[in-house]
Write an enzyme that holds these catalytic residues in place. Structure first.
Site, PDB file in Angstrom:
ATOM      1  N   TYR A  55       0.811  -1.220   0.000  1.00 22.69           N
ATOM      2  CA  TYR A  55       0.000   0.000   0.000  1.00 22.69           C
ATOM      3  C   TYR A  55       0.849   1.277   0.000  1.00 22.69           C
ATOM      4  CZ  TYR A  55      -4.431  -2.513   0.522  1.00 22.69           C
ATOM      5  OH  TYR A  55      -5.541  -3.301   0.303  1.00 22.69           O
ATOM      6  N   HIS A  96      -8.708  -7.311  -3.041  1.00 18.42           N
ATOM      7  CA  HIS A  96      -7.822  -6.345  -3.696  1.00 18.42           C
ATOM      8  C   HIS A  96      -7.572  -6.789  -5.133  1.00 18.42           C
ATOM      9  CE1 HIS A  96      -4.380  -3.805  -4.631  1.00 18.42           C
ATOM     10  NE2 HIS A  96      -3.869  -4.888  -5.191  1.00 18.42           N
ATOM     11  N   GLU A 131       3.094  -5.393  -7.762  1.00 16.71           N
ATOM     12  CA  GLU A 131       2.481  -6.134  -6.655  1.00 16.71           C
ATOM     13  C   GLU A 131       2.833  -7.620  -6.725  1.00 16.71           C
ATOM     14  OE1 GLU A 131      -1.636  -4.993  -6.999  1.00 16.71           O
ATOM     15  OE2 GLU A 131      -1.186  -2.922  -6.414  1.00 16.71           O
TER      16      GLU A 131
END
Ligand code: DAT
Ligand code: MG
Length: 149
Positions: free
Chosen positions: A49, A115, A126
């Site tokens: 994040y 997510h 990611e």
């Protein structure tokens, strides 16, 4: 073929939605190429994040995402990044269309159960947090010819 990073968050796991959520992406026609069940460390969460550092909800977001195990996945398919975001629904479940995952199963922005990467570049960044490239499996789904031309 395009890849994305999808993660069933701790509330999705606790609420028994793992099978239901995976099933939606399987039935859509996307291909699972990597999956792990793990609990994020605080360091991983802050990396994941990073774009939200400094925002008022950041501390709560990190505490939530490390509060229990998650299902980390890599899915592959035609326009999988944008299509899976559509399948998830709006960030705030109160605004998410009823047929979407968040629209169907969640009510609070801080407990929105899944997510998904917001761009192919985010997906690459990611995925590298969660998977070694050798952990992403190359395989042929035998029905592929019935899913894409
Ligand atoms: P998304 O998860 O749809 O990509 P995002 O990247 O903007 O949304 O935010 C990441 C997560 O942070 C989101 O799933 C829920 C939480 N969040 C975002 N905006 C928030 C807000 N205004 N208040 C509380 N939590 C928020
Ligand atoms: Mg996001």
């Amino acid at each position: 073929m395009e890849r994305t990073y999808l993660m069933i968050k701790p509330d999705g796991v606790q609420r028994g939605l793992v099978g239901e959520i995976i099933s939606r992406f399987e039935k859509k026609g996307f291909k699972l190429v990597g999956m792990k069940f793990l609990r994020l460390t605080r360091e991983m969460a802050e990396k994941h994040y990073a774009e939200h550092v400094g925002k008022p909800f950041f501390a709560g977001l990190v505490d939530y995402i490390i509060s229990g195990p998650v299902v980390a996945m890599c899915w592959e398919g035609k326009e999988v990044v944008s299509v899976s975001r559509e399948m998830m629904g709006a960030t705030n479940p109160a605004k998410a269309a009823p047929g979407t995952i968040r629209g169907a199963y969640a009510v609070d922005i801080g407990r929105n159960i899944i997510h998904g990467s917001d761009s192919p570049a985010s997906a690459e960044r990611e995925l590298s947090i969660y998977f070694e490239s050798a952990e992403l499996v190359e395989w042929d789904r035998t029905v592929q010819g019935w899913i894409t031309e």
